[in-house]
Design a protein around this motif. Sequence first.
Motif, PDB file in Angstrom:
ATOM      1  N   ILE A 293      34.815  43.838  53.552  1.00  0.00           N
ATOM      2  CA  ILE A 293      35.239  42.438  53.550  1.00  0.00           C
ATOM      3  C   ILE A 293      36.707  42.377  53.953  1.00  0.00           C
ATOM      4  O   ILE A 293      37.522  43.179  53.500  1.00  0.00           O
ATOM      5  N   LYS A 294      37.042  41.429  54.804  1.00  0.00           N
ATOM      6  CA  LYS A 294      38.428  41.289  55.255  1.00  0.00           C
ATOM      7  C   LYS A 294      39.363  41.016  54.074  1.00  0.00           C
ATOM      8  O   LYS A 294      39.006  40.292  53.148  1.00  0.00           O
ATOM      9  N   GLY A 295      40.541  41.607  54.133  1.00  0.00           N
ATOM     10  CA  GLY A 295      41.512  41.421  53.067  1.00  0.00           C
ATOM     11  C   GLY A 295      41.518  42.535  52.053  1.00  0.00           C
ATOM     12  O   GLY A 295      42.411  42.623  51.209  1.00  0.00           O
ATOM     13  N   MET A 296      40.516  43.420  52.134  1.00  0.00           N
ATOM     14  CA  MET A 296      40.463  44.548  51.214  1.00  0.00           C
ATOM     15  C   MET A 296      41.348  45.681  51.726  1.00  0.00           C
ATOM     16  O   MET A 296      41.444  45.911  52.932  1.00  0.00           O
ATOM     17  N   SER A 297      42.005  46.366  50.796  1.00  0.00           N
ATOM     18  CA  SER A 297      42.849  47.510  51.119  1.00  0.00           C
ATOM     19  C   SER A 297      42.783  48.478  49.956  1.00  0.00           C
ATOM     20  O   SER A 297      42.217  48.173  48.904  1.00  0.00           O
ATOM     21  N   LEU A 298      43.372  49.658  50.116  1.00  0.00           N
ATOM     22  CA  LEU A 298      43.338  50.644  49.035  1.00  0.00           C
ATOM     23  C   LEU A 298      44.035  50.132  47.773  1.00  0.00           C
ATOM     24  O   LEU A 298      43.446  50.222  46.675  1.00  0.00           O
ATOM     25  N   PRO A 299      45.248  49.572  47.845  1.00  0.00           N
ATOM     26  CA  PRO A 299      45.858  49.026  46.623  1.00  0.00           C
ATOM     27  C   PRO A 299      45.022  47.920  45.983  1.00  0.00           C
ATOM     28  O   PRO A 299      44.932  47.840  44.756  1.00  0.00           O
ATOM     29  N   PHE A 300      44.416  47.074  46.823  1.00  0.00           N
ATOM     30  CA  PHE A 300      43.583  45.994  46.295  1.00  0.00           C
ATOM     31  C   PHE A 300      42.391  46.554  45.532  1.00  0.00           C
ATOM     32  O   PHE A 300      42.107  46.142  44.399  1.00  0.00           O
ATOM     33  N   SER A 301      41.675  47.505  46.141  1.00  0.00           N
ATOM     34  CA  SER A 301      40.487  48.071  45.492  1.00  0.00           C
ATOM     35  C   SER A 301      40.848  48.830  44.220  1.00  0.00           C
ATOM     36  O   SER A 301      40.139  48.747  43.214  1.00  0.00           O
ATOM     37  N   LEU A 302      41.957  49.566  44.250  1.00  0.00           N
ATOM     38  CA  LEU A 302      42.401  50.280  43.047  1.00  0.00           C
ATOM     39  C   LEU A 302      42.703  49.298  41.919  1.00  0.00           C
ATOM     40  O   LEU A 302      42.357  49.551  40.756  1.00  0.00           O
ATOM     41  N   THR A 303      43.331  48.181  42.257  1.00  0.00           N
ATOM     42  CA  THR A 303      43.668  47.172  41.245  1.00  0.00           C
ATOM     43  C   THR A 303      42.414  46.530  40.665  1.00  0.00           C
ATOM     44  O   THR A 303      42.290  46.382  39.442  1.00  0.00           O
ATOM     45  N   VAL A 304      41.476  46.168  41.540  1.00  0.00           N
ATOM     46  CA  VAL A 304      40.228  45.550  41.078  1.00  0.00           C
ATOM     47  C   VAL A 304      39.480  46.494  40.141  1.00  0.00           C
ATOM     48  O   VAL A 304      39.022  46.098  39.058  1.00  0.00           O
ATOM     49  N   LEU A 305      39.377  47.751  40.523  1.00  0.00           N
ATOM     50  CA  LEU A 305      38.659  48.715  39.692  1.00  0.00           C
ATOM     51  C   LEU A 305      39.377  48.959  38.369  1.00  0.00           C
ATOM     52  O   LEU A 305      38.732  49.077  37.315  1.00  0.00           O
ATOM     53  N   ALA A 306      40.704  49.012  38.403  1.00  0.00           N
ATOM     54  CA  ALA A 306      41.474  49.222  37.173  1.00  0.00           C
ATOM     55  C   ALA A 306      41.288  48.057  36.205  1.00  0.00           C
ATOM     56  O   ALA A 306      41.168  48.255  34.991  1.00  0.00           O
ATOM     57  N   VAL A 307      41.263  46.842  36.732  1.00  0.00           N
ATOM     58  CA  VAL A 307      41.063  45.660  35.889  1.00  0.00           C
ATOM     59  C   VAL A 307      39.670  45.694  35.259  1.00  0.00           C
ATOM     60  O   VAL A 307      39.508  45.425  34.053  1.00  0.00           O
ATOM     61  N   TRP A 308      38.659  46.016  36.052  1.00  0.00           N
ATOM     62  CA  TRP A 308      37.298  46.107  35.510  1.00  0.00           C
ATOM     63  C   TRP A 308      37.226  47.151  34.393  1.00  0.00           C
ATOM     64  O   TRP A 308      36.602  46.913  33.343  1.00  0.00           O
ATOM     65  N   ALA A 309      37.862  48.300  34.602  1.00  0.00           N
ATOM     66  CA  ALA A 309      37.834  49.358  33.595  1.00  0.00           C
ATOM     67  C   ALA A 309      38.553  48.924  32.318  1.00  0.00           C
ATOM     68  O   ALA A 309      38.057  49.144  31.204  1.00  0.00           O
ATOM     69  N   ALA A 310      39.715  48.290  32.474  1.00  0.00           N
ATOM     70  CA  ALA A 310      40.495  47.862  31.310  1.00  0.00           C
ATOM     71  C   ALA A 310      39.743  46.813  30.494  1.00  0.00           C
ATOM     72  O   ALA A 310      39.679  46.893  29.253  1.00  0.00           O
ATOM     73  N   VAL A 311      39.164  45.829  31.184  1.00  0.00           N
ATOM     74  CA  VAL A 311      38.418  44.774  30.490  1.00  0.00           C
ATOM     75  C   VAL A 311      37.191  45.369  29.786  1.00  0.00           C
ATOM     76  O   VAL A 311      36.887  45.011  28.644  1.00  0.00           O
ATOM     77  N   SER A 312      36.502  46.291  30.464  1.00  0.00           N
ATOM     78  CA  SER A 312      35.319  46.916  29.871  1.00  0.00           C
ATOM     79  C   SER A 312      35.681  47.677  28.607  1.00  0.00           C
ATOM     80  O   SER A 312      34.966  47.628  27.599  1.00  0.00           O
ATOM     81  N   LEU A 313      36.809  48.365  28.632  1.00  0.00           N
ATOM     82  CA  LEU A 313      37.234  49.145  27.465  1.00  0.00           C
ATOM     83  C   LEU A 313      37.588  48.231  26.294  1.00  0.00           C
ATOM     84  O   LEU A 313      37.227  48.506  25.145  1.00  0.00           O
ATOM     85  N   VAL A 314      38.282  47.141  26.591  1.00  0.00           N
ATOM     86  CA  VAL A 314      38.643  46.181  25.547  1.00  0.00           C
ATOM     87  C   VAL A 314      37.397  45.575  24.917  1.00  0.00           C
ATOM     88  O   VAL A 314      37.277  45.477  23.688  1.00  0.00           O
ATOM     89  N   VAL A 315      36.440  45.172  25.755  1.00  0.00           N
ATOM     90  CA  VAL A 315      35.189  44.592  25.252  1.00  0.00           C
ATOM     91  C   VAL A 315      34.443  45.600  24.381  1.00  0.00           C
ATOM     92  O   VAL A 315      33.923  45.259  23.312  1.00  0.00           O
ATOM     93  N   ALA A 316      34.383  46.860  24.829  1.00  0.00           N
ATOM     94  CA  ALA A 316      33.679  47.893  24.071  1.00  0.00           C
ATOM     95  C   ALA A 316      34.285  48.061  22.684  1.00  0.00           C
ATOM     96  O   ALA A 316      33.549  48.130  21.678  1.00  0.00           O
ATOM     97  N   TYR A 317      35.605  48.091  22.589  1.00  0.00           N
ATOM     98  CA  TYR A 317      36.261  48.272  21.292  1.00  0.00           C
ATOM     99  C   TYR A 317      36.056  47.058  20.387  1.00  0.00           C
ATOM    100  O   TYR A 317      35.769  47.198  19.190  1.00  0.00           O
ATOM    101  N   ILE A 318      36.208  45.867  20.948  1.00  0.00           N
ATOM    102  CA  ILE A 318      36.059  44.655  20.137  1.00  0.00           C
ATOM    103  C   ILE A 318      34.647  44.565  19.563  1.00  0.00           C
ATOM    104  O   ILE A 318      34.453  44.304  18.363  1.00  0.00           O
ATOM    105  N   VAL A 319      33.641  44.789  20.418  1.00  0.00           N
ATOM    106  CA  VAL A 319      32.252  44.676  19.975  1.00  0.00           C
ATOM    107  C   VAL A 319      31.919  45.761  18.955  1.00  0.00           C
ATOM    108  O   VAL A 319      31.293  45.490  17.922  1.00  0.00           O
ATOM    109  N   PHE A 320      32.329  46.987  19.204  1.00  0.00           N
ATOM    110  CA  PHE A 320      31.988  48.089  18.309  1.00  0.00           C
ATOM    111  C   PHE A 320      32.640  47.935  16.934  1.00  0.00           C
ATOM    112  O   PHE A 320      32.028  48.212  15.909  1.00  0.00           O
TER     113      PHE A 320
END
Length: 327
Positions: A293-320
Amino acid sequence: MLDLVQNETVKLLRRRRFLVVLLILAILIPIFTYAQYRSVLTAQEQMGTSDWRALLQQKIVDTQNRLASSRLPEEWREFLKISVQQQQYYLDHDINPMAPGAPTFARGFMDQAISLFLPMMIVVLAVDLVSAEFSEGTIKLLLTRPVRRWKVLTSKYLTLLLFTSLTVLMTLILSALISGVVFGYAGWDMPVLTGFDIEGGELQTADVFVLPQWKYLLMQYGLGWFVSIVVATITFMVSVLVRSAAAGMGIMMAALISGAILTQMASSWESAKYLFVVNLQLTDYLAGTLPPIKGMSLPFSLTVLAVWAAVSLVVAYIVFIRRDVTS
């Protein structure tokens, strides 16, 4: 905390998930090696030569013929145009991009495995890390120990990070060792071009530079490790949310497979670039491949993946921590 991690390591090994992953790699890598070997032989037989320049030139001609077709979708046309420009750049600079050898196979294997095959191996490791405690009825026993819940979950996550890292490392080791039997073990210092950029549908080569292949492999498998950690973290969250390992496996497999399909079809859906499954092919940025998709770059993809990982970890801890896990 160390005792908890050791306990989780023993439990993971007892479930033999890591052994299953290693067994899958040990079976499939020889198959992929043989397929690559047959592909090389077929190309040489068709051309009547083993000269890589002639083979690459023919590949360029074949791609240009495909570009002449009026039925070719526009997104594929852009992809093929970039591919031709890249191949011509390698030809002009007298660098064989796919010289036979174990490191070259390992490089190609990661390019193909990073977005689907490797994440699936990580899902196998992570999917029942928490949910298995419910299905086996050991969650009550685990939480009767005088240890805070966040420490229990942290020990599981640290164990997951350890085995995820080992999986990526073993992927590199096995792919190099097994393919080297067929292709040889030379080529670690072979020059590899990187730094390609794409602007306005055109390949930019001003920032291209040469790396020895072993350094390129470190960069490539480093990106593969990052993708694996992100997928492991998201699967870890699913394992907390869903008490059934089968349901968790289904959710993650559906997400990964749909991501592979979206990567091929979602070029006009710009919002799809914020989905983690569309950003897994990080090694394409090293190789200079056109992003999905146009507009994607390595810094962009790294940031998107990092945000997904961080949010997933927070949700896992809160729920558990908040859930009544003993019921």
